[in-house]
Design a protein around this motif. Structure first.
Motif, PDB file in Angstrom:
ATOM      1  N   SER A  35    -101.529  63.458 -11.340  1.00  0.00           N
ATOM      2  CA  SER A  35    -100.851  64.327 -12.306  1.00  0.00           C
ATOM      3  C   SER A  35    -100.722  63.615 -13.650  1.00  0.00           C
ATOM      4  N   CYS A  36     -99.813  62.594 -13.719  1.00  0.00           N
ATOM      5  CA  CYS A  36     -99.444  62.054 -15.042  1.00  0.00           C
ATOM      6  C   CYS A  36    -100.484  61.133 -15.665  1.00  0.00           C
ATOM      7  N   ASN A  37    -101.242  60.400 -14.836  1.00  0.00           N
ATOM      8  CA  ASN A  37    -102.245  59.460 -15.327  1.00  0.00           C
ATOM      9  C   ASN A  37    -101.631  58.227 -15.993  1.00  0.00           C
ATOM     10  N   GLY A  39     -98.991  56.236 -14.326  1.00  0.00           N
ATOM     11  CA  GLY A  39     -98.261  55.369 -13.392  1.00  0.00           C
ATOM     12  C   GLY A  39     -96.863  55.832 -13.044  1.00  0.00           C
ATOM     13  N   SER A  40     -96.516  57.093 -13.364  1.00  0.00           N
ATOM     14  CA  SER A  40     -95.125  57.521 -13.200  1.00  0.00           C
ATOM     15  C   SER A  40     -94.882  58.479 -12.029  1.00  0.00           C
ATOM     16  N   ASN A  43     -98.727  60.537  -7.543  1.00  0.00           N
ATOM     17  CA  ASN A  43     -99.638  61.469  -6.857  1.00  0.00           C
ATOM     18  C   ASN A  43    -101.018  60.874  -6.573  1.00  0.00           C
ATOM     19  N   LEU A  74    -101.967  52.600  -7.132  1.00  0.00           N
ATOM     20  CA  LEU A  74    -102.015  53.836  -7.914  1.00  0.00           C
ATOM     21  C   LEU A  74    -103.409  53.966  -8.535  1.00  0.00           C
TER      22      LEU A  74
END
Ligand SMILES: Cc1cc2nc3c(=O)[nH]c(=O)nc-3n(C[C@H](O)[C@H](O)[C@H](O)COP(=O)(O)OP(=O)(O)OC[C@H]3O[C@@H](n4cnc5c(N)ncnc54)[C@H](O)[C@@H]3O)c2cc1C
Ligand code: FES
Length: 331
Positions: A35-37, A39-40, A43, A74
């Motif tokens: 999703s965020c790309n 590191g947060s 997913n 990740l």
């Protein structure tokens, strides 16, 4: 260049040592979840079966000691250190409609939109196609790691526009808000799965919190351009704190404004202000305005994580099936 093998089905793809497992998988057309790309969200977690990787971002928020013990990393942060064997479930929903690519970009214009949001227009090299609602990673000179920003236009004339909020003390935004036309940076994209589904014949609800306006405007513009507004309604809700955070709706253009409803809502209208529009948190305003009709709509939203959580809860309580919600949380 490292060779990555996905243990699940023995497919392989190449990954440069300064690229990440997620982005290389997407560049190869493999639907690795994410999703965020940045590191947060967590997913993009995968299991490392053989070889070594290194996280580009030190201490990413979604990664823990527990992950390390289980050899989990990740995908959006893990760069290979030699050939690797990895395990993750690929899903069709994540197969990129346009393969993300790294390209040079030149800043052409900056237009102020609210007291702390400006629209940045970048001319980009190469194929400018993306789906409305997608985002890109902006690699700003001298700043570690790409920052995610969503496009506000449709990629016309080889230009990607981004509505960017000035974060006080933010490394990337400090650079961006000081940049002059002609400044160059690197843009990697497009990414994201919260893009317009033109084939779904339902009315459309767009909810934007602050700079979440950027992808919602792109979706609204695409809906007009592709004739979707001929047979369905589009409601755009915009939530912000106070009047100086409002944008001038003229920027949407007369053609679009004539075909949609646009409802701004202030959560903290200043005392003594003459504001007569909607007040309160965005999720409450949308629920009150839409009522039972909400459950029949296709819903897109973008904005701060706390807003995204409140909208998901409200939508669930309103009986909206979760597969009708498409969103990006702005970490
Ligand atoms: C999918 C998505 C779409 C977004 N779209 C928009 C938009 O259209 N408009 C908008 O204004 N904002 C958007 N955001 C939020 C935007 O990305 C942040 O406001 C921005 O990163 C702030 O960067 P900064 O350097 O100015 O702030 P800083 O405080 O310096 O950096 C904080 C941000 O950078 C990330 N970060 C810090 N170090 C690293 C590193 N080494 N590698 C990678 N990431 C790192 C953090 O997770 C955090 O997001 C979006 C966020 C996401 C996840
Ligand atoms: S943590 Fe990798 S996509 Fe969000």
């Amino acid at each position: 260049m490292a060779r990555i093998t996905r243990q699940n089905d023995d497919t392989t793809f190449d990954c440069a040592e300064d690229d990440t497992i997620l982005r290389a998988a997407l560049r190869a057309g493999i639907g690795m979840p994410y999703s965020c790309n940045t590191g947060s969200c967590g997913n993009c977690r995968f299991e490392l079966k053989e070889g070594a990787v290194e996280h580009l971002r030190e201490d990413p928020p979604a990664w823990s000691e527990r992950d390390l013990k289980r050899n989990r990393y990740l995908g959006c942060q893990a760069a290979p250190r030699g050939d690797c064997v990895v395990k993750f479930r690929a899903m069709d929903d994540y197969v990129p409609p346009h393969r993300p690519a790294i390209r040079k970009a030149t800043l052409r214009a900056v237009t102020k939109i609210t007291r702390d949001i400006s629209d940045f227009a970048f001319e980009i090299e190469g194929d400018a196609a993306f789906e409305p609602g997608q985002y890109a990673l902006l690699h700003v000179p001298g700043v570690d790691g790409g920052r995610a920003y969503s496009m506000s236009n449709l990629g016309e004339d080889g230009t990607w526009r981004f509505m960017i909020k000035d974060m006080p003390g933010g490394a990337a935004t400090d650079w961006l808000f000081a940049a002059e036309p002609g400044a160059e940076l690197v843009i990697d994209g497009p990414y994201g799965t919260a893009y317009l589904r033109p084939d779904v014949p339902r009315d459309i609800v767009l909810m934007a919190g602050g700079s979440g306006l950027s992808p919602m405007v792109s979706i609204a513009r695409a809906a007009l351009k592709h004739g979707l507004l001929d047979d369905r309604k589009l409601h755009l809700f915009y939530g912000c704190r106070d009047e100086p955070d409002l944008f001038d709706t003229d920027m949407l253009g007369d053609d679009l404004l004539a075909r949609i409803t646009c409802t701004p809502a202030l959560s903290e209208p200043g005392t003594g202000a003459a504001w007569t529009g909607a007040t309160g948190y965005l999720h409450d305003v949308v629920r009150d305005h839409m009522g039972e009709a909400l459950a029949e709509c296709e819903i897109y939203f973008a904005g701060p994580a706390v807003m995204a959580a409140a909208i998901q809860k409200m939508a669930h309580e309103a009986g909206v099936p979760m597969d009708r919600l498409h969103f990006d949380e702005f970490y």
